[in-house]
Design an enzyme around this catalytic site. Sequence first.
Site, PDB file in Angstrom:
ATOM      1  NE  ARG A  33      32.840  38.729  20.024  1.00  0.00           N
ATOM      2  CZ  ARG A  33      31.751  39.359  20.415  1.00  0.00           C
ATOM      3  NH1 ARG A  33      31.055  40.072  19.553  1.00  0.00           N
ATOM      4  NH2 ARG A  33      31.333  39.267  21.658  1.00  0.00           N
ATOM      5  CD  GLU A 177      23.056  44.972  25.945  1.00  0.00           C
ATOM      6  OE1 GLU A 177      23.445  45.964  25.313  1.00  0.00           O
ATOM      7  OE2 GLU A 177      23.467  43.824  25.722  1.00  0.00           O
ATOM      8  CE  LYS A 219      21.495  44.100  22.840  1.00  0.00           C
ATOM      9  NZ  LYS A 219      22.237  44.554  21.672  1.00  0.00           N
ATOM     10  CB  SER A 286      22.486  36.378  20.718  1.00  0.00           C
ATOM     11  OG  SER A 286      23.709  36.985  20.382  1.00  0.00           O
ATOM     12  N   GLY A 287      23.875  36.882  23.706  1.00  0.00           N
ATOM     13  CA  GLY A 287      24.593  36.498  24.914  1.00  0.00           C
ATOM     14  C   GLY A 287      25.517  35.295  24.834  1.00  0.00           C
ATOM     15  N   GLY A 288      25.803  34.806  23.620  1.00  0.00           N
ATOM     16  CA  GLY A 288      26.691  33.648  23.510  1.00  0.00           C
ATOM     17  C   GLY A 288      25.968  32.368  23.111  1.00  0.00           C
ATOM     18  NE  ARG A 319      28.439  37.306  21.704  1.00  0.00           N
ATOM     19  CZ  ARG A 319      28.513  37.079  23.008  1.00  0.00           C
ATOM     20  NH1 ARG A 319      29.368  36.182  23.455  1.00  0.00           N
ATOM     21  NH2 ARG A 319      27.755  37.719  23.861  1.00  0.00           N
TER      22      ARG A 319
HETATM   23  P1  13P Z   1      25.302  39.532  21.619  1.00  0.00           P
HETATM   24  O1  13P Z   1      24.040  39.360  20.822  1.00  0.00           O
HETATM   25  O2  13P Z   1      26.517  38.983  20.937  1.00  0.00           O
HETATM   26  O3  13P Z   1      25.156  39.089  23.032  1.00  0.00           O
HETATM   27  O4  13P Z   1      25.600  41.077  21.689  1.00  0.00           O
HETATM   28  C1  13P Z   1      24.558  41.932  21.949  1.00  0.00           C
HETATM   29  C2  13P Z   1      25.111  43.191  22.418  1.00  0.00           C
HETATM   30  O5  13P Z   1      24.875  44.225  21.855  1.00  0.00           O
HETATM   31  C3  13P Z   1      25.956  43.189  23.623  1.00  0.00           C
HETATM   32  O6  13P Z   1      25.963  44.459  24.153  1.00  0.00           O
END
Ligand code: 13P
Length: 377
Positions: A33, A177, A219, A286-288, A319
Site C-alpha cells: 500500500r 474472521e 468478523k 470492509s474487504g475492498g 481500508r
Molecule cells: P479491510 O477492512 O481492509 O478488509 O481489512 C480488515 C481486516 O482486518 C482484514 O483482516
Amino acid sequence: MNTQELISTAQKLIADDKGLLAMDESNPTCNKRFAKLGIPQTEEARRAYRELIVTTPDLAQCISGAILYDETIHQKKIDGTPLIKMIIDAGIIPGIKVDAGAKDMAGHPGEKITEGLDGLHERLLGYYDMGARFAKWRALIAIGDRIPSRACIEANAQTLARYAALCQEAGLVPVVEPEVLMDGGHTLERCSEVTEEVLQTVFNQLYIQGVMLEGIILKPNMVLQGLTCPLQKEVSEVSAGEQNYQVRLIDRQQEDVSEVDKGADATVKCLLRSVPAAVPGIAFLSGGQSAELASSRLNAMNVRFKSRIPWALSFSFARAIHQPALEIWQGKESNVLAAQQALYHRAMCNRAARRGEYNASMEMTTSSRKQGTNDLH
Ligand code: 13P
C-alpha cells in the site's frame, strides 16, 4: 478461563456504538500500500504511519479497540512512549493479529489455509502481559470455479476454532474472521450461499472446541456480489451527453441505494440463519469496498434491522477507515494533521452508521473541511 473478563471485554468492544480499527496489515501488505503511493517501505515509515493513527485526537469517541500487528505492538512514538501505552491511555483496547498469514493449501489449487497455531499459547500469554485484551485471526475463502471446497472450509473453520479456544484460555477475546473474498465475478446469491456455509461450519467447530460464544466477536464479510460481477456498473462508464449523463447518474444513484438495501437484506438474512444469538457482536471487515459504500451498507443494515437482531452490527475496517488518511499522508510530516482529520471523519461516519444515522451529506462536509485543511498547509 476467566469467563467474566472475556464477556466484559467483548461487551466493551461493542459498547456505545463504537467499532474496531484494524491497523494490523502485515509488513508485505503495508509495504504494498505504501509502494502505490510512493511512500518508503521501511520500518520507520510504518512506525510513523501507526503513530499518526494512534495519536489522532478524539479517536476513542468512535473506536473501542485497535488491532495491531506484531511489529507495531513493539514500536514506540518518536518520544519513546510505547504505541500500546498511547492506545491504552486514550481509552482504546489494544488487540493483536496472531495468525501467520494464509498459505497455499496442499492439494487444493486456488485455496488457502491460515497458519500460526504452533506456539500460539505462549505468544498469547506474552501479548496479554503487554496489555492486549483481544486477538484476530483471518481465514480466507475464495469463490471461483468449483471452489471453495469442503476441505478448505472445514480446515479453516477448525483452525479458527482452535485459535479461539486458545485465546479464551489466555484471557483474550478472539475476533473470528472467516473472510469470503470479493474477488471474482460471482453473484450476490453465490456469495450468500458460500458465506452461509462457511459460517455454519465455523460455528459448528466453535461448538466442538468448547468456545464460549458470549466471549467472541465475529468478523465476517458483508454479502455482496464479486468485484467483477457483470451486474456491477460504474458511473464513469456513462459517456453520453451532459443531459443524458445527469439522467443516468440519477438512475445510478437510485440503483446504488437499492443495491445497498439488497446487500443489507442478504447479509442480515445470511447471519440470522447461521450466527447464534449468544454472540454479542458482529464487526464487519470492509474487504475492498470504498469507504463510503462500507459506511452506507453498515448504516442500511442498522436502519432496517437493528431493533430485530440479537447482536450488535459493528465495524472492524482497515481500508475503509484509514486508506483515505494514508492517501492524504503520503509519508509527509506536513500532511499528518489533514490525514488525522480524514481518519477521524471515517471513524465518526462509521459510528453514525452503527446508529443508522449516516448519510451522504456527512461526506460533503468532509470535502469542504478537507479543502479548509489544505489551505492551512
Ligand atoms: P479491510 O477492512 O481492509 O478488509 O481489512 C480488515 C481486516 O482486518 C482484514 O483482516
